[in-house]
Design an enzyme around this catalytic site. Structure first.
Site, PDB file in Angstrom:
ATOM      1  CB  VAL A 149      -0.962  -0.003   1.213  1.00 24.26           C
ATOM      2  CG1 VAL A 149      -0.217   0.299   2.520  1.00 24.26           C
ATOM      3  CG2 VAL A 149      -2.129   0.954   1.019  1.00 24.26           C
ATOM      4  CE1 TYR A 150       3.244   1.455   4.501  1.00 25.78           C
ATOM      5  CE2 TYR A 150       5.508   0.759   4.298  1.00 25.78           C
ATOM      6  CZ  TYR A 150       4.373   0.920   5.057  1.00 25.78           C
ATOM      7  OH  TYR A 150       4.387   0.533   6.371  1.00 25.78           O
ATOM      8  CB  SER A 151       3.473   6.257  -0.596  1.00 30.00           C
ATOM      9  OG  SER A 151       4.062   6.547  -1.881  1.00 30.00           O
TER      10      SER A 151
END
Length: 317
Positions: free
Chosen positions: A52-54
């Site tokens: 999920v980054y970023s």
């Protein structure tokens, strides 16, 4: 600086984990490469990221951090020299956290592609998904381990009850067991971890790789008043620490840092490294000066007296 065993795994890491949440968010690929080169060049070997980054940054969709790390690994041809941890389960656009078997298998393939590698050293449950049975999540990890795509598994952000249940079910059903736990933990944020989670980690010999080790930069001493909050993109997340207890913690860090002729960040990290439950605190940097204060922490000659003083001054009750 000595390596530490990561829980019950055979992974040996130096006692700082670099947090890849800044890649593709507060620093671009070029700067990310410089920071990674310097971090690994200083003798460290452990990098943590997440699919999920970023995603939260404007124009991003998730996967940016893994992509940058993958490009860096390819450029340096050094995959065997570093230990890569990533996470699964965050909302990647579907509107929910997902730890279903089908989702994990697909997400792992996507992470492997972005990281440009055929295995992940440590694959972690990022957030709990109460709608998916724990067994199903562990069965997904079991398949990935058998296929050689994942070496070990860990968890982050689980409640004490869910962490204990996961450990019990993995034992009873002979499924892969978590070897690490990633809590929100630092000199200010102590209560949630120390009240019950820490005991579970020690009981099961889980390697603790805590995040927000410097409380979004507050423990560096950079933010002392409301006026300081505009100093960086992370400033808004620091306002909650500007209370009486926060100021007391900063004063303690100032005192120890002055006595040891070092920075407040180095002292705050050294305190974590000396906690009996912590293996390798996760911390990120956006420039080489910040990185230097981080990499000095494992070798800081901090005394037990200093550590006890910091523990007492940061007490929450």
């Amino acid at each position: 600086m000595q390596k530490r065993q990561l829980g019950k795994s055979d992974l040996q890491v130096y006692p700082i984990t670099f947090g890849g949440n800044v890649f593709g968010w507060t620093i671009d690929e070029k700067t990310s490469f410089e920071i990674l080169d310097a971090f690994i060049g200083s003798g460290f070997n452990f990098i943590d990221t997440a699919d999920v980054y970023s995603r939260w940054a404007e124009g991003n969709q998730g996967g940016e951090s893994e992509t940058i790390i993958g490009n860096w690994l390819k450029k340096n041809n050094n995959r065997d020299k570093v230990i890569i941890a990533t996470k699964v389960g965050s909302d990647m656009g579907s509107g929910k956290k997902d730890l279903s078997k089908k989702y994990i298998i697909k997400a792992a393939e996507d992470s492997l592609k972005r990281l440009q590698t055929d295995y992940i050293d440590l694959y972690q449950t990022h957030w709990d998904d109460p709608t998916t049975p724990i067994e199903e999540t562990l069965e997904a990890y079991d398949q990935l381990i058998k296929e050689g795509k994942v070496r070990f598994i860990g968890a982050s952000n689980l409640s004490t009850e869910r962490l204990q249940a996961s450990m019990r079910i993995s034992f009873e059903q002979k499924l892969p067991t978590y070897v690490t736990f990633q809590p929100h933990y630092n000199l200010y944020e102590r209560e949630v971890f120390e009240e019950s989670l820490e005991e579970v980690c020690l009981q099961h010999n889980l390697g603790v790789i805590n995040y927000y080790s410097l409380a979004s930069g507050f423990l560096t001493g950079k933010y002392r008043s409301e006026a300081d909050l505009s100093k960086s993109q992370r400033g808004s997340g620091v306002a909650k620490y500007l209370d009486a207890r926060g100021q007391k913690i900063l004063a303690a860090l100032d005192k120890v840092a002055a006595e040891l002729n070092t920075s407040q960040a180095t002292v705050a990290l050294a305190w974590l490294i000396h906690r009996p439950s912590v293996t390798a605190p996760i911390v990120s940097a956006t420039n080489l000066k910040q990185l230097e204060s981080i990499t000095k922490a494992p070798d800081l000659s901090i005394t037990q007296e200093h550590l006890d003083f910091l523990t007492k001054e940061s007490a929450w009750h």
